[in-house]
Design a protein around this motif. Structure first.
Motif, PDB file in Angstrom:
ATOM      1  N   TRP A 150       0.808  -1.212   0.000  1.00  0.00           N
ATOM      2  CA  TRP A 150       0.000   0.000   0.000  1.00  0.00           C
ATOM      3  C   TRP A 150       0.846   1.269   0.000  1.00  0.00           C
ATOM      4  O   TRP A 150       0.459   2.267  -0.629  1.00  0.00           O
ATOM      5  CB  TRP A 150      -1.005  -0.036   1.153  1.00  0.00           C
ATOM      6  N   PHE A 151       2.006   1.247   0.646  1.00  0.00           N
ATOM      7  CA  PHE A 151       2.910   2.389   0.496  1.00  0.00           C
ATOM      8  C   PHE A 151       3.315   2.525  -0.960  1.00  0.00           C
ATOM      9  O   PHE A 151       3.310   3.623  -1.533  1.00  0.00           O
ATOM     10  CB  PHE A 151       4.160   2.229   1.370  1.00  0.00           C
ATOM     11  N   SER A 152       3.661   1.403  -1.586  1.00  0.00           N
ATOM     12  CA  SER A 152       4.086   1.420  -2.989  1.00  0.00           C
ATOM     13  C   SER A 152       2.965   1.866  -3.913  1.00  0.00           C
ATOM     14  O   SER A 152       3.198   2.581  -4.901  1.00  0.00           O
ATOM     15  CB  SER A 152       4.584   0.028  -3.396  1.00  0.00           C
ATOM     16  N   THR A 153       1.731   1.464  -3.596  1.00  0.00           N
ATOM     17  CA  THR A 153       0.580   1.894  -4.400  1.00  0.00           C
ATOM     18  C   THR A 153       0.455   3.410  -4.404  1.00  0.00           C
ATOM     19  O   THR A 153       0.268   4.042  -5.457  1.00  0.00           O
ATOM     20  CB  THR A 153      -0.716   1.266  -3.857  1.00  0.00           C
ATOM     21  N   GLY A 154       0.558   4.013  -3.226  1.00  0.00           N
ATOM     22  CA  GLY A 154       0.477   5.466  -3.138  1.00  0.00           C
ATOM     23  C   GLY A 154       1.625   6.152  -3.837  1.00  0.00           C
ATOM     24  O   GLY A 154       1.439   7.173  -4.527  1.00  0.00           O
ATOM     25  N   TYR A 155       2.837   5.589  -3.696  1.00  0.00           N
ATOM     26  CA  TYR A 155       4.006   6.223  -4.290  1.00  0.00           C
ATOM     27  C   TYR A 155       3.991   6.132  -5.810  1.00  0.00           C
ATOM     28  O   TYR A 155       4.369   7.067  -6.510  1.00  0.00           O
ATOM     29  CB  TYR A 155       5.285   5.590  -3.750  1.00  0.00           C
ATOM     30  N   LYS A 156       3.543   5.014  -6.341  1.00  0.00           N
ATOM     31  CA  LYS A 156       3.529   4.841  -7.797  1.00  0.00           C
ATOM     32  C   LYS A 156       2.453   5.686  -8.465  1.00  0.00           C
ATOM     33  O   LYS A 156       2.631   6.171  -9.585  1.00  0.00           O
ATOM     34  CB  LYS A 156       3.326   3.369  -8.143  1.00  0.00           C
ATOM     35  N   SER A 157       1.321   5.867  -7.786  1.00  0.00           N
ATOM     36  CA  SER A 157       0.208   6.583  -8.413  1.00  0.00           C
ATOM     37  C   SER A 157       0.188   8.074  -8.094  1.00  0.00           C
ATOM     38  O   SER A 157      -0.205   8.891  -8.931  1.00  0.00           O
ATOM     39  CB  SER A 157      -1.120   5.967  -7.968  1.00  0.00           C
ATOM     40  N   GLY A 158       0.566   8.422  -6.878  1.00  0.00           N
ATOM     41  CA  GLY A 158       0.460   9.809  -6.439  1.00  0.00           C
ATOM     42  C   GLY A 158      -0.975  10.264  -6.270  1.00  0.00           C
ATOM     43  O   GLY A 158      -1.239  11.458  -6.107  1.00  0.00           O
ATOM     44  N   ASP A 159      -1.891   9.307  -6.276  1.00  0.00           N
ATOM     45  CA  ASP A 159      -3.324   9.621  -6.270  1.00  0.00           C
ATOM     46  C   ASP A 159      -3.970   9.111  -4.985  1.00  0.00           C
ATOM     47  O   ASP A 159      -4.022   7.897  -4.758  1.00  0.00           O
ATOM     48  CB  ASP A 159      -3.989   8.964  -7.477  1.00  0.00           C
ATOM     49  N   PRO A 160      -4.484   9.996  -4.141  1.00  0.00           N
ATOM     50  CA  PRO A 160      -5.160   9.533  -2.922  1.00  0.00           C
ATOM     51  C   PRO A 160      -6.311   8.584  -3.222  1.00  0.00           C
ATOM     52  O   PRO A 160      -6.642   7.722  -2.400  1.00  0.00           O
ATOM     53  CB  PRO A 160      -5.670  10.832  -2.282  1.00  0.00           C
ATOM     54  N   GLY A 161      -6.909   8.713  -4.403  1.00  0.00           N
ATOM     55  CA  GLY A 161      -8.004   7.839  -4.777  1.00  0.00           C
ATOM     56  C   GLY A 161      -7.592   6.383  -4.922  1.00  0.00           C
ATOM     57  O   GLY A 161      -8.443   5.488  -4.879  1.00  0.00           O
ATOM     58  N   SER A 162      -6.294   6.147  -5.092  1.00  0.00           N
ATOM     59  CA  SER A 162      -5.807   4.774  -5.222  1.00  0.00           C
ATOM     60  C   SER A 162      -5.692   4.089  -3.865  1.00  0.00           C
ATOM     61  O   SER A 162      -5.358   2.904  -3.796  1.00  0.00           O
ATOM     62  CB  SER A 162      -4.440   4.752  -5.911  1.00  0.00           C
ATOM     63  N   CYS A 163      -5.972   4.819  -2.798  1.00  0.00           N
ATOM     64  CA  CYS A 163      -5.752   4.338  -1.434  1.00  0.00           C
ATOM     65  C   CYS A 163      -7.032   3.852  -0.754  1.00  0.00           C
ATOM     66  O   CYS A 163      -7.103   3.817   0.478  1.00  0.00           O
ATOM     67  CB  CYS A 163      -5.120   5.438  -0.592  1.00  0.00           C
ATOM     68  N   ASP A 164      -8.023   3.462  -1.536  1.00  0.00           N
ATOM     69  CA  ASP A 164      -9.295   3.040  -0.954  1.00  0.00           C
ATOM     70  C   ASP A 164      -9.208   1.605  -0.433  1.00  0.00           C
ATOM     71  O   ASP A 164      -9.678   0.658  -1.068  1.00  0.00           O
ATOM     72  CB  ASP A 164     -10.414   3.176  -1.973  1.00  0.00           C
ATOM     73  N   THR A 165      -8.606   1.461   0.734  1.00  0.00           N
ATOM     74  CA  THR A 165      -8.490   0.132   1.345  1.00  0.00           C
ATOM     75  C   THR A 165      -9.833  -0.380   1.844  1.00  0.00           C
ATOM     76  O   THR A 165      -9.980  -1.577   2.105  1.00  0.00           O
ATOM     77  CB  THR A 165      -7.509   0.172   2.522  1.00  0.00           C
ATOM     78  N   PHE A 166     -10.811   0.498   1.978  1.00  0.00           N
ATOM     79  CA  PHE A 166     -12.111   0.085   2.506  1.00  0.00           C
ATOM     80  C   PHE A 166     -12.933  -0.656   1.454  1.00  0.00           C
ATOM     81  O   PHE A 166     -13.788  -1.482   1.802  1.00  0.00           O
ATOM     82  CB  PHE A 166     -12.874   1.293   3.035  1.00  0.00           C
ATOM     83  N   SER A 167     -12.692  -0.368   0.182  1.00  0.00           N
ATOM     84  CA  SER A 167     -13.416  -1.056  -0.874  1.00  0.00           C
ATOM     85  C   SER A 167     -12.650  -2.274  -1.398  1.00  0.00           C
ATOM     86  O   SER A 167     -13.221  -3.116  -2.103  1.00  0.00           O
ATOM     87  CB  SER A 167     -13.691  -0.104  -2.049  1.00  0.00           C
ATOM     88  N   ALA A 168     -11.380  -2.346  -1.075  1.00  0.00           N
ATOM     89  CA  ALA A 168     -10.544  -3.427  -1.610  1.00  0.00           C
ATOM     90  C   ALA A 168     -10.984  -4.774  -1.026  1.00  0.00           C
ATOM     91  O   ALA A 168     -11.133  -4.918   0.178  1.00  0.00           O
ATOM     92  CB  ALA A 168      -9.080  -3.176  -1.277  1.00  0.00           C
ATOM     93  N   THR A 169     -11.179  -5.741  -1.916  1.00  0.00           N
ATOM     94  CA  THR A 169     -11.506  -7.096  -1.452  1.00  0.00           C
ATOM     95  C   THR A 169     -10.243  -7.885  -1.128  1.00  0.00           C
ATOM     96  O   THR A 169     -10.287  -8.828  -0.340  1.00  0.00           O
ATOM     97  CB  THR A 169     -12.320  -7.850  -2.527  1.00  0.00           C
ATOM     98  N   ASP A 170      -9.134  -7.503  -1.760  1.00  0.00           N
ATOM     99  CA  ASP A 170      -7.854  -8.147  -1.504  1.00  0.00           C
ATOM    100  C   ASP A 170      -6.870  -7.084  -1.057  1.00  0.00           C
ATOM    101  O   ASP A 170      -6.441  -6.246  -1.843  1.00  0.00           O
ATOM    102  CB  ASP A 170      -7.356  -8.838  -2.776  1.00  0.00           C
TER     103      ASP A 170
END
Length: 285
Positions: free
Chosen positions: A263-283
């Motif tokens: 999840w740190f890498s997800t935020g760093y690669k995208s730069g988009d807070p919208g990519s950080c929706d851990t509440f909707s993630a099934t995995d």
């Protein structure tokens, strides 16, 4: 070098000492001792568990920290932990002010040994944490020595990642994600607590993406080696890493090492807070 420029940039949002009493919830940081963080999540006084029940501040220590903060410059922030915390918060406020409409700056308190907060008394053993009641992030700089003993990196960006994680909790407080997560349970691999912490990791990555970009960027261009230090620290503070071979996902509160890195890498690669929706993630990873 990590910070660019020279001289000083002042802020009224960072001080030595503690806040007022009142609230009931505090969010543990990237690597606080798990038993204490559980206490904070449930609104308990961590001093009652860890033996740090002194709710007052060491006036001499507070004064010393404030004096130290007054000497901080951008150059000093590249070698000095207290100044690094101070200037990281300034960078975080700049980035989140651009990314989030309605963003309001939190306070940061740097303390020694014990501190009185809006969420109750805490001690150094609590680790870094954010208190929603007084919208303040709390740090004892000696924690970073503990972090290294836990297998984390002593690199500057590693320390900045911890600060950015706590500011991630502030963003969650503003968006309502904290309240949502608190209603989803505090233990387990898919619990609200884990989703809160992984999202804060992702938000730390988002900050890292933006922190070296733009005319007012405070960081020099980040290198792959620097990013690796943040990832090393994220891996070192996973629930399974801390708990060892007997780790049981049913007791997790922060997420596994793999999840935290993801999840740190997800935020760093995208730069988009919208990519950080851990509440909707099934995995979650």
């Amino acid at each position: 070098m990590t910070f660019r420029g020279s001289g000083s940039i002042e802020t009224d949002n960072v001080s030595g000492g503690g806040g007022g009493r009142g609230g009931k919830i505090a969010l543990g940081g990237g690597a606080g001792l798990l038993v204490t963080i559980v206490a904070l999540l449930f609104g308990l006084n961590p001093g009652d568990i860890m033996g740090g029940g002194d709710s007052g501040n060491d006036t001499a220590a507070v004064s010393e920290i404030d004096q130290h903060l007054n000497t901080c410059t951008i150059e000093k922030a590249n070698t000095d932990t207290i100044c690094r915390i101070k200037y990281t918060t300034i960078s975080l406020d700049r980035v989140w002010s651009d990314l989030m409409q309605g963003y309001t700056e939190p306070k940061t308190v740097i303390f020694s040994d014990a501190v009185d907060t809006g969420c109750g008394a805490a001690s150094s053993s609590t680790g870094p944490f954010y208190c929603p009641a007084d919208k303040t992030a709390y740090f004892d700089p000696t924690f970073f020595d503990t972090l290294v003993r836990m297998g984390g990196s002593d690199g500057p960006l590693s320390q900045m990642y911890v600060v950015a994680h706590e500011y991630g909790h502030h963003v969650q407080n503003l968006t309502g994600a904290l309240q949502k997560g608190n209603q989803m349970g505090s233990h387990g691999a898919t619990s609200g607590s884990v989703r809160i912490e992984l999202q804060a990791d992702c938000y730390a990555g988002v900050w890292a993406y933006h922190a070296d970009k733009g005319e007012d960027a405070m960081l020099e261009p980040l290198t792959s080696d620097q990013i690796a230090t943040a990832i090393q620290t994220a891996r070192a503070i996973g629930d399974d890493t801390i708990q060892g071979s007997n780790s049981n996902p049913e007791g997790w509160t922060h997420g596994s090492a793999k999840q935290r890195v993801k999840w740190f890498s997800t935020g760093y690669k995208s730069g988009d807070p919208g990519s950080c929706d851990t509440f909707s993630a099934t995995d979650l990873g």
